[in-house]
Design a protein around this motif. Sequence first.
Motif, short mmCIF file in Angstrom:
data_model
loop_
_atom_site.label_atom_id
_atom_site.label_comp_id
_atom_site.label_asym_id
_atom_site.label_seq_id
_atom_site.Cartn_x
_atom_site.Cartn_y
_atom_site.Cartn_z
N ALA A 215 0.82 -1.21 0.00
CA ALA A 215 0.00 0.00 0.00
C ALA A 215 0.86 1.26 0.00
O ALA A 215 0.63 2.19 -0.79
CB ALA A 215 -0.93 -0.01 1.22
N GLY A 219 1.61 4.06 -3.48
CA GLY A 219 1.09 5.43 -3.45
C GLY A 219 1.89 6.40 -4.31
O GLY A 219 1.36 7.42 -4.75
N LYS A 224 -2.79 7.71 -5.02
CA LYS A 224 -3.80 7.26 -5.98
C LYS A 224 -5.06 8.12 -5.96
O LYS A 224 -5.92 7.98 -6.83
CB LYS A 224 -4.19 5.80 -5.68
CG LYS A 224 -3.05 4.81 -5.86
CD LYS A 224 -3.50 3.40 -5.51
CE LYS A 224 -2.39 2.38 -5.73
NZ LYS A 224 -2.80 1.02 -5.33
N GLY A 229 -7.71 4.10 -2.83
CA GLY A 229 -6.69 3.14 -2.44
C GLY A 229 -7.19 1.71 -2.60
O GLY A 229 -8.19 1.31 -2.00
N GLU A 251 -0.89 5.47 0.65
CA GLU A 251 -1.38 4.96 -0.63
C GLU A 251 -2.23 6.00 -1.37
O GLU A 251 -2.11 6.17 -2.58
CB GLU A 251 -2.20 3.69 -0.41
CG GLU A 251 -2.68 3.06 -1.73
CD GLU A 251 -3.54 1.84 -1.52
OE1 GLU A 251 -3.63 1.03 -2.47
OE2 GLU A 251 -4.13 1.71 -0.44
N GLU A 252 -3.09 6.69 -0.63
CA GLU A 252 -4.02 7.62 -1.28
C GLU A 252 -3.48 9.02 -1.44
O GLU A 252 -3.84 9.73 -2.39
CB GLU A 252 -5.33 7.66 -0.49
CG GLU A 252 -6.05 6.32 -0.46
CD GLU A 252 -7.45 6.42 0.09
OE1 GLU A 252 -7.82 7.51 0.58
OE2 GLU A 252 -8.18 5.41 0.04
#
Length: 354
Positions: A215, A219, A224, A229, A251-252
Amino acid sequence: MLLCMLFISVVGLLGVYSATYSGQTSTLFFKQLFYVVFGWFIILLLSRFNFRTLLEYAPVVYGLNLFLLVLVPIVGKTVYGAKRWIDLGPVHIQPSEFMKYSLLLLSAYAFSRISSLKSREFFILLLAFLIPSALVLKQPDLGTAITYFFILFSALFFFGLKLRYFIGFFVLLLLLSPLLWHFLKDYQKKRILAVLDPYEDYLGSGYQLIQSVIAIGSGGLFGKGFLKGTQSHLLFLPEKHTDFIFSVIAEEMGFFVSFLLITAFFVMAWKFLSYIPRADIKEEVLFLGVFSTFLIFEVFVNFAMTMGFMPVVGIPLPFVSYGGSSALTFSLMVGTALSIVKELRQKPIRFSND
């Protein structure tokens, strides 16, 4: 410091929102929002108090918290095989988290009254750490028990204990590690071995570390995108809203926001430490010093855990991970530290003549 706190709180809320989102806003997010708002109320309220007044209540705060810890085995709620929470209707409190603040405040109170580490007062203080540690280990919660001893060691450092004693202790701990290994539970041994080779038990002890590292790495620089995510929203990542919330954020939101989050924690700790030269009583030095180092310790352990450099020990990311007890505990610490800063800002910086 407050700007850093605000940034950390906002990023944490966004992370919890995403980690608990399943087509609609989760009630867990609204609970966390309440914890954060109430935490800010505590910070602003305590910052207006006189630190010496707060310090006089340290034994009372510790005693009440110890009473709650004793109640946990009797009336506590069991979650995932661990009995750590007391159910109070819509909310659950974790006395072991609040004990961190109690021990921090008690350390500042007691060490200013201890003349020697051979004194009766220090022995009593040592018992005050050992009793809750034993209760927490029975829950079981090794990670929280370790944080208690970190508070004690930090207090000893700011009390003036020579560095060679700490080095000697860790050398002794290293030499005794083969013996201590046999006292660990099987799941604890598996978590340690998972750090060395997580793919050895891919679907067991290594699964969480592997998914967390995937994760964070996926990113990239800018992430992302919010709510996009894949590791968290496709349910690959367990405990994503608590101990592994940083994996969701990385990740996000990507490396950029993650770096700013790490920086905010270190800037906040550094600012608190920068007021120590103005302090003229031991209690102020002890509280600011121990709180700042403890904050960095918990942040470092959580980051290292999510990136696969340390075993999973269940230490939340302060002000970011979901959980009212953790959020309110660190709010109590920050509010008390700000009450010291408020007084010290009026004093000139003292420099040593050495």
